[in-house]
Design a protein around this motif. Sequence first.
Motif, mmCIF file in Angstrom:
data_model
loop_
_atom_site.group_PDB
_atom_site.id
_atom_site.type_symbol
_atom_site.label_atom_id
_atom_site.label_comp_id
_atom_site.label_asym_id
_atom_site.label_seq_id
_atom_site.Cartn_x
_atom_site.Cartn_y
_atom_site.Cartn_z
ATOM 1 N N ALA A 23 2.119 1.548 -10.404
ATOM 2 C CA ALA A 23 0.700 1.862 -10.265
ATOM 3 C C ALA A 23 -0.102 1.493 -11.506
ATOM 4 O O ALA A 23 -1.338 1.546 -11.485
ATOM 5 N N ASN A 24 0.561 1.101 -12.580
ATOM 6 C CA ASN A 24 -0.101 0.664 -13.808
ATOM 7 C C ASN A 24 -0.252 -0.850 -13.877
ATOM 8 O O ASN A 24 -0.551 -1.403 -14.932
ATOM 9 N N ASN A 25 0.027 -1.530 -12.749
ATOM 10 C CA ASN A 25 -0.105 -2.988 -12.652
ATOM 11 C C ASN A 25 0.922 -3.724 -13.518
ATOM 12 O O ASN A 25 0.706 -4.860 -13.951
ATOM 13 N N VAL A 26 2.059 -3.089 -13.764
ATOM 14 C CA VAL A 26 3.148 -3.690 -14.540
ATOM 15 C C VAL A 26 4.232 -4.146 -13.567
ATOM 16 O O VAL A 26 4.553 -3.433 -12.602
ATOM 17 N N THR A 27 4.809 -5.321 -13.816
ATOM 18 C CA THR A 27 5.813 -5.875 -12.912
ATOM 19 C C THR A 27 7.165 -6.061 -13.588
ATOM 20 O O THR A 27 7.273 -6.174 -14.814
ATOM 21 N N TYR A 28 8.179 -6.101 -12.748
ATOM 22 C CA TYR A 28 9.570 -6.378 -13.135
ATOM 23 C C TYR A 28 9.991 -7.570 -12.300
ATOM 24 O O TYR A 28 9.846 -7.559 -11.071
ATOM 25 N N ASN A 29 10.534 -8.599 -12.979
ATOM 26 C CA ASN A 29 10.802 -9.878 -12.319
ATOM 27 C C ASN A 29 12.159 -10.397 -12.780
ATOM 28 O O ASN A 29 12.291 -10.834 -13.923
ATOM 29 N N ALA A 30 13.158 -10.356 -11.914
ATOM 30 C CA ALA A 30 14.488 -10.761 -12.366
ATOM 31 C C ALA A 30 15.337 -11.235 -11.192
ATOM 32 O O ALA A 30 15.263 -10.681 -10.084
ATOM 33 N N PHE A 31 16.158 -12.246 -11.454
ATOM 34 C CA PHE A 31 17.213 -12.608 -10.525
ATOM 35 C C PHE A 31 18.416 -11.704 -10.786
ATOM 36 O O PHE A 31 18.804 -11.490 -11.942
ATOM 37 N N THR A 87 0.852 -1.179 0.000
ATOM 38 C CA THR A 87 0.000 0.000 0.000
ATOM 39 C C THR A 87 0.888 1.229 0.000
ATOM 40 O O THR A 87 1.674 1.429 0.934
ATOM 41 N N ALA A 88 0.792 2.008 -1.056
ATOM 42 C CA ALA A 88 1.595 3.227 -1.200
ATOM 43 C C ALA A 88 0.728 4.424 -0.833
ATOM 44 O O ALA A 88 -0.180 4.802 -1.589
ATOM 45 N N PHE A 89 0.999 5.000 0.340
ATOM 46 C CA PHE A 89 0.241 6.151 0.814
ATOM 47 C C PHE A 89 0.892 7.459 0.343
ATOM 48 O O PHE A 89 2.010 7.475 -0.154
ATOM 49 N N ASN A 90 0.151 8.552 0.513
ATOM 50 C CA ASN A 90 0.665 9.900 0.232
ATOM 51 C C ASN A 90 1.178 10.029 -1.196
ATOM 52 O O ASN A 90 2.155 10.741 -1.457
ATOM 53 N N GLU A 91 0.501 9.358 -2.107
ATOM 54 C CA GLU A 91 0.886 9.399 -3.522
ATOM 55 C C GLU A 91 0.283 10.636 -4.180
ATOM 56 O O GLU A 91 -0.918 10.881 -4.067
ATOM 57 N N THR A 92 1.104 11.379 -4.858
ATOM 58 C CA THR A 92 0.616 12.601 -5.499
ATOM 59 C C THR A 92 0.662 12.547 -7.020
ATOM 60 O O THR A 92 -0.044 13.313 -7.690
ATOM 61 N N ASN A 93 1.483 11.649 -7.582
ATOM 62 C CA ASN A 93 1.685 11.673 -9.031
ATOM 63 C C ASN A 93 1.271 10.404 -9.767
ATOM 64 O O ASN A 93 0.982 10.468 -10.963
ATOM 65 N N PHE A 94 1.307 9.243 -9.089
ATOM 66 C CA PHE A 94 0.996 7.984 -9.766
ATOM 67 C C PHE A 94 1.766 7.941 -11.094
ATOM 68 O O PHE A 94 1.200 7.680 -12.166
ATOM 69 N N TYR A 95 3.063 8.168 -11.023
ATOM 70 C CA TYR A 95 3.840 8.444 -12.227
ATOM 71 C C TYR A 95 4.473 7.181 -12.787
ATOM 72 O O TYR A 95 5.255 6.498 -12.118
ATOM 73 N N PHE A 96 4.125 6.860 -14.023
ATOM 74 C CA PHE A 96 4.678 5.706 -14.729
ATOM 75 C C PHE A 96 4.632 5.999 -16.219
ATOM 76 O O PHE A 96 3.969 6.937 -16.677
#
Length: 222
Positions: A111-119, A65-74
């Motif tokens: 915030a766009n529901n995109v993930t990064y997954n890497a070892f 949960t990301a609180f105090n978000e002002t930009n939702f920047y992606f």
Amino acid sequence: MVRLLSSLLLGATAVFAHSADLYVPACPHTETFTFNNGIPSVDPSCPLTQVSMCYTPTQLKLDFTAFNETNFYFDPNQGTNGDIWEYEVVEAFIYKGNDDPQTYFEYEVNANNVTYNAFVYNPSRVRAADAPFDHAYVTDPFGDGFEVDTQLDKPNHVWRSSNVIPLALFNGENPRGSSWRMNFFRTVTSPSMYPDQQLCGWKNTGAANFHISGAFGVVRFV
């Protein structure tokens, strides 16, 4: 005297073995914690981030949960395993074991529901400039059993993301009783600030660098 010394050593070992920063229960119960620490220096303006964790025999469940978000920047053009870390993300670095890892899993979601997954291959443990630093991507995360559901609450300046990571990724199914090393981060930026970022985290790495594995906390599954 020998028997007494042995008893003392066994007692000390037991205390050490059970010492952890977090104790994660089986679902539906959760371990929940927050952080708003700046990295590397204490920054009182770091927005609050909450993390909840639990496990099943086959899955690690992480709710951010990301609180105090002002930009939702992606960047809306970025997809799975894109450089979403250039913008605003929450992150988990995960390693099965007790030592300071040289290889660990990096998971990010925006915030766009995109993930990064890497070892991450980080043999210096600090991302040293003169040492190798590499990534091995999980290229089909949803086919492999990952799940993600991210919801934005812009009027209240919050976004939430529910995530599932398969424990088989770490040869870690049925993790009860095991200790892992983890750290959690959040990056904050805006159209006017980009490409600069505010760095926030659970365990302070002491540098503007998340990839210092000696700073990872200890997480025990109970």
